[in-house]
Design a protein around this motif. Structure first.
Motif, PDB file in Angstrom:
ATOM      1  N   PRO A 499     -21.017 -15.275  -6.708  1.00 35.75           N
ATOM      2  CA  PRO A 499     -19.757 -15.391  -7.462  1.00 35.75           C
ATOM      3  C   PRO A 499     -19.681 -14.333  -8.552  1.00 35.75           C
ATOM      4  O   PRO A 499     -20.695 -13.890  -9.085  1.00 35.75           O
ATOM      5  N   GLY A 500     -18.493 -13.915  -8.889  1.00 35.95           N
ATOM      6  CA  GLY A 500     -18.336 -12.956  -9.992  1.00 35.95           C
ATOM      7  C   GLY A 500     -18.812 -11.579  -9.616  1.00 35.95           C
ATOM      8  O   GLY A 500     -18.533 -11.071  -8.529  1.00 35.95           O
ATOM      9  N   GLN A 501     -19.620 -10.946 -10.464  1.00 43.05           N
ATOM     10  CA  GLN A 501     -20.103  -9.596 -10.223  1.00 43.05           C
ATOM     11  C   GLN A 501     -21.534  -9.449 -10.723  1.00 43.05           C
ATOM     12  O   GLN A 501     -22.003 -10.233 -11.551  1.00 43.05           O
ATOM     13  N   ILE A 502     -22.228  -8.450 -10.201  1.00 46.21           N
ATOM     14  CA  ILE A 502     -23.602  -8.152 -10.607  1.00 46.21           C
ATOM     15  C   ILE A 502     -23.640  -6.717 -11.109  1.00 46.21           C
ATOM     16  O   ILE A 502     -23.210  -5.789 -10.412  1.00 46.21           O
ATOM     17  N   LYS A 503     -24.139  -6.528 -12.304  1.00 47.23           N
ATOM     18  CA  LYS A 503     -24.229  -5.203 -12.914  1.00 47.23           C
ATOM     19  C   LYS A 503     -25.558  -4.559 -12.525  1.00 47.23           C
ATOM     20  O   LYS A 503     -26.624  -5.169 -12.675  1.00 47.23           O
ATOM     21  N   VAL A 504     -25.496  -3.321 -12.035  1.00 44.33           N
ATOM     22  CA  VAL A 504     -26.697  -2.574 -11.637  1.00 44.33           C
ATOM     23  C   VAL A 504     -26.927  -1.468 -12.663  1.00 44.33           C
ATOM     24  O   VAL A 504     -26.077  -0.599 -12.848  1.00 44.33           O
ATOM     25  N   THR A 505     -28.093  -1.499 -13.310  1.00 48.88           N
ATOM     26  CA  THR A 505     -28.437  -0.500 -14.324  1.00 48.88           C
ATOM     27  C   THR A 505     -29.720   0.197 -13.903  1.00 48.88           C
ATOM     28  O   THR A 505     -30.772  -0.443 -13.750  1.00 48.88           O
ATOM     29  N   VAL A 506     -29.641   1.515 -13.679  1.00 49.31           N
ATOM     30  CA  VAL A 506     -30.811   2.323 -13.323  1.00 49.31           C
ATOM     31  C   VAL A 506     -31.309   3.015 -14.585  1.00 49.31           C
ATOM     32  O   VAL A 506     -30.539   3.685 -15.273  1.00 49.31           O
ATOM     33  N   ILE A 507     -32.613   2.861 -14.871  1.00 49.09           N
ATOM     34  CA  ILE A 507     -33.205   3.408 -16.098  1.00 49.09           C
ATOM     35  C   ILE A 507     -34.216   4.475 -15.709  1.00 49.09           C
ATOM     36  O   ILE A 507     -35.172   4.216 -14.957  1.00 49.09           O
ATOM     37  N   ARG A 508     -34.007   5.685 -16.216  1.00 50.04           N
ATOM     38  CA  ARG A 508     -34.941   6.783 -15.995  1.00 50.04           C
ATOM     39  C   ARG A 508     -35.377   7.302 -17.358  1.00 50.04           C
ATOM     40  O   ARG A 508     -34.566   7.700 -18.175  1.00 50.04           O
TER      41      ARG A 508
END
Length: 517
Positions: A499-508
């Motif tokens: 449900p809703g949305q999923i935030k994807v955060t890539v950290i380098r």
């Protein structure tokens, strides 16, 4: 006869005497009136003389006063004329002085003009000499740099252009960051205010209903001879009736909440009535269906009234009522729709938009869920088709269809619907799931991210609403990290339902560490 004559004579004598008396009185009154008239005339003559004398005195006083005023005015005029003469004399003296000063200034100007002409001639000579020196210097510089003047100008312009582009990029980036920060802050304030103004109930999703029995003997009557009663009930309602060892209770199971509610109400009435046989079962089920249809319509009307939405098509009202018996992750869909309508209305109010239209969008955004178990397709597209069928506006149709980003949002209400739907679904306590399914969902989310090359570690946070992916800096560049985030997002959308949305955060991150000894 004689007596009569005597009486006549006496009467004549009396009449004559009366006449003489009246004549005498008249003469006397006439003389008295003449005397009175003479006195009045005499008094009038005396008063006229007195009045004439008074008027003569007043005229003399006025003439004297006028003479005095004339003399005062004449004196004032003489004084004014004297002052004017003095001013004229003073002005003449000032004019003379100014003329002398002007003559002196003219002489000074002539001197300065002659000096300026001489200086101008010197400047012209110096300018010509300077131009000659500049030309010689340019020629010398061109020989030294092996560039013509135009070529050098182009090189300089290119350098300036590069510096300007760099400064412009920095300024744009700074402004973007400031705007993003301001926009995020404003959006958070609007959303938080909308959440604060909204209070909604929570329900737990279930696919079973339990009917209490007065005694365990009733279970046998529900089953019937060779199971005919329970089969008739299951066929009439389309549910599974489970009779187990649970004391004084029967379980009704179905993924269709409306059917389950019909079966629960019908079985409760049959148990209360005591008459349980196939004919009676069909009769009660039909009555319950009719009553439930009325209940569904009333619930739809109540939801529309509570949300402040009017003028809905009766079929849309019925579809809204059916959402009362539909849940998603433990959240009642009709309650969720009303909550989204409230949140969306508050957001629209803060942004100066049409609050009624916003609430209409919020109430109808999940209307397709009343059909998604009967017709193939996503509830967003089914809801948009239903709204289009019943002549809702294009704004409402697009907002329903785009609230899960299945199509492009063409108006601000579609974007707000997406945000309000996510707020209602994602806020704490809105939805519930078992601990086991919760852990599995987080593990699956992390495993999807870990399969990509260059990923060092991934962490699912915020109850699975965000995943942070740490990559190996020597294997993934900055530009590649952007593509990696996009690939992870696509993989999550393909392999998971959420449900809703999923935030994807890539950290380098690259760290250089040295120790000074």
């Amino acid at each position: 006869m004689l007596h009569i004559l005597i009486y006549i004579l006496i009467a004549i004598v009396c009449a004559f005497l009366g006449y003489l008396f009246q004549e005498m009185m008249a003469k006397k009154h006439s003389e008295s009136a003449k005397n009175t008239a003479k006195q009045i005339i005499e008094l009038a003559r005396k008063e006229a003389d007195t009045r004439r004398k008074e008027i003569e005195i007043e005229v003399k006083d006025k003439l004297y006063q006028m003479r005095q005023d004339f003399e005062v005015q004449t004196k004032q005029r003489r004084d004014e004329l004297g002052n004017l003469e003095k001013r004229l004399v003073t002005r003449e003296e000032n004019i003379d002085k100014r003329l002398e000063m002007l003559e002196k200034k003219e002489k000074d100007i002539d001197v300065h003009l002659r000096s300026a002409k001489a200086q101008e001639e010197n400047l012209i000579k110096k300018d010509a000499h300077l131009q000659q020196l500049i030309t010689e210097e340019k020629t010398r510089l061109e020989k030294i740099s092996s560039l013509t003047q135009e070529e050098a100008k182009q090189v300089l312009l290119l350098r300036v252009q590069e510096e300007l582009d760099e400064e412009k990029a920095k300024l744009i980036k700074k402004q973007e960051e400031e705007l993003k920060s301001t926009a995020d802050k404003t959006a958070k304030e609007i959303i938080s205010l909308a959440i604060q103004k909204c209070a909604a109930e929570h329900t737990v999703e279930t696919t079973v209903s339990v009917v209490s029995l007065p005694s365990d003997e009733m279970k046998g009557r529900i089953i019937g001879r060779e199971g005919r009663n329970i089969r008739a009930l299951e066929m009439a309602t389309g549910v599974d009736v489970i009779i187990d060892d649970t004391p004084e209770a029967v379980t009704i199971s179905s993924f269709n909440p409306v059917r389950r509610e019909v079966a629960r109400l019908a079985l409760s009435r049959l148990v209360s009535d005591g008459r349980i046989h196939p004919g009676r079962i069909e009769e009660v089920v039909e009555k319950v269906k009719v009553e439930l249809e009325n209940t569904i319509r009333e619930e739809g009307e109540k939801a529309a009234f509570d949300a402040g939405v009017h003028g809905l098509n009766p079929e849309l009202v019925k579809a809204l009522g059916r959402l009362k018996y539909r849940t998603s992750y433990g959240q009642n869909t009709l309650q969720h729709s009303k909550e989204v309508a409230y949140i969306l209305g508050n957001m629209a109010s803060e942004l100066g938009l049409d609050v009624r239209l916003a609430r209409r969008v919020g109430l109808l955004h999940d209307i397709g869920k009343s059909l998604d178990q009967q017709i193939e397709g996503t509830h967003a597209r089914l809801g948009a088709d239903m709204a289009r069928k019943f002549n809702e506006s294009q704004t409402v149709i697009n907002a329903i269809e785009a609230h899960h980003e299945e199509t492009e949002a063409k108006n601000i209400y579609a974007v707000l619907a997406f945000a309000a739907d996510a707020v209602s679904a994602a806020r704490p306590g809105a939805r519930r799931e078992t601990l086991e399914s919760y852990i599995k969902r987080l593990e699956k989310l992390e495993s999807i991210a870990n399969i990509f090359k260059g990923v060092e570690k991934s962490y699912a946070i915020q109850a699975g609403r965000e995943i942070r992916v740490a990559v190996q800096p020597n294997k993934i560049s900055d530009s590649e990290s952007i593509n990696l985030a996009r690939d992870i997002r696509k993989k999550i959308e393909e392999d998971m339902e959420f449900p809703g949305q999923i935030k994807v955060t890539v950290i380098r991150e690259t760290r250089a560490i040295e120790y000074a000894k």
